[in-house]
Design a protein around this motif. Structure first.
Motif, mmCIF file in Angstrom:
data_model
loop_
_atom_site.group_PDB
_atom_site.id
_atom_site.type_symbol
_atom_site.label_atom_id
_atom_site.label_comp_id
_atom_site.label_asym_id
_atom_site.label_seq_id
_atom_site.Cartn_x
_atom_site.Cartn_y
_atom_site.Cartn_z
ATOM 1 N N LYS A 194 101.793 14.711 111.307
ATOM 2 C CA LYS A 194 101.496 13.685 110.306
ATOM 3 C C LYS A 194 100.869 14.350 109.081
ATOM 4 N N GLY A 216 99.013 8.887 105.395
ATOM 5 C CA GLY A 216 99.229 7.462 105.611
ATOM 6 C C GLY A 216 98.755 6.901 106.935
ATOM 7 N N SER A 237 102.238 5.762 101.425
ATOM 8 C CA SER A 237 103.417 5.940 102.257
ATOM 9 C C SER A 237 103.082 6.828 103.453
ATOM 10 N N LEU A 238 103.843 6.635 104.540
ATOM 11 C CA LEU A 238 103.669 7.454 105.738
ATOM 12 C C LEU A 238 104.509 8.713 105.569
ATOM 13 N N SER A 239 103.931 9.866 105.899
ATOM 14 C CA SER A 239 104.707 11.093 105.766
ATOM 15 C C SER A 239 104.434 12.049 106.912
ATOM 16 N N TRP A 255 112.347 6.640 111.690
ATOM 17 C CA TRP A 255 111.080 5.896 111.752
ATOM 18 C C TRP A 255 111.281 4.596 112.504
ATOM 19 N N THR A 297 113.707 15.571 105.436
ATOM 20 C CA THR A 297 112.615 16.412 104.936
ATOM 21 C C THR A 297 113.061 17.169 103.681
ATOM 22 N N VAL A 306 108.739 17.869 104.139
ATOM 23 C CA VAL A 306 108.089 16.560 104.219
ATOM 24 C C VAL A 306 109.106 15.426 104.097
ATOM 25 N N SER A 313 109.142 10.912 104.223
ATOM 26 C CA SER A 313 108.209 9.793 104.140
ATOM 27 C C SER A 313 108.944 8.465 104.169
ATOM 28 N N THR A 314 108.170 7.398 104.418
ATOM 29 C CA THR A 314 108.696 6.046 104.408
ATOM 30 C C THR A 314 107.567 5.096 104.036
#
Ligand SMILES: [Cu+2]
Length: 215
Positions: free
Chosen positions: A34, A37, A51-53, A71, A85, A90, A92-93
């Protein structure tokens, strides 16, 4: 003839040197870490602010580009549901949070044994929020209210005058307060979703605040 042979030799030495110094491309990914996020608290059915990454890593801990990450959310949804990535490894969403208090989002790729898991907390936004106006600050400085809800500022400033003057936000900006003192109040009912910033024009460097309006 001689020139061509020299060039070939140099190219061969150069390729060997790269491999020998560990600059070869990263190997296949074996882990997702992780990188942003996790652990946010926000409001039901509103996209999380951050954002989640994740970062894909090879067995030597080097970032791996070009990995397709899938995800999955236990509530609400994620957009996009797959991301790849980048050059730094990386992907993300954005998590739209949904309507449960505790929710998780997992990230994985084909062949990964342990998915990365994000935990997020949802709650209902307030429909009525109070802010204190004193010398010389707004408390709380930053607040959130549901669309259609009202923020009421209550002056506790003695004889010193202050105001609530909107600086930025969804347009048109709401009406500003008059200059007030004593124990008066001022209210704004917010319709448009977004973040409004405001300050007191008498003390703009000290007295500033924000209201984030959510669904
Ligand atoms: Cu002021």
């Amino acid at each position: 003839m001689t020139t061509k042979r020299v060039i070939t030799l140099v190219a061969g030495v150069s390729a060997w040197a790269c491999n020998g110094n560990g600059t070869q491309p990263p190997g296949p990914p074996t882990d997702l870490a992780k990188s942003g996020g996790d652990g946010q608290s926000w409001y039901y059915n509103n996209p999380l602010p951050i954002s989640l990454s994740v970062i894909a890593l090879d067995p030597s801990g080097r970032p791996v580009p070009g990995v397709v990450v899938t995800w999955a959310a236990t509530s609400g949804g994620v957009r996009p549901a797959q991301s790849t990535t980048n050059a730094n490894g990386v992907a993300s969403t954005i998590d739209s949070l949904g309507s449960s208090t505790l929710q998780t989002v997992s990230a994985s790729f084909t062949g990964l044994s342990n998915a990365a898991t994000f935990t997020e907390i949802g709650s209902a936004p307030s429909t009525a929020v109070g802010v204190s106006v004193s010398n010389n600050l707004f408390a709380p400085r930053d607040t959130a209210v549901q669309s259609g809800g009202t923020v009421t500022w209550t002056w506790n400033s003695g004889t010193t005058q202050h105001n609530v003057t909107y600086v930025s936000g969804p347009t048109p900006l709401p009406a500003n307060s008059p200059n007030q003192s004593g124990t008066t109040t001022f209210s704004t009912t917010f319709a448009a979703v977004g973040t409004y910033t405001y300050h007191c024009t008498f003390h703009p460097g000290q007295m500033m605040g924000s209201v984030t309006v959510v669904h």
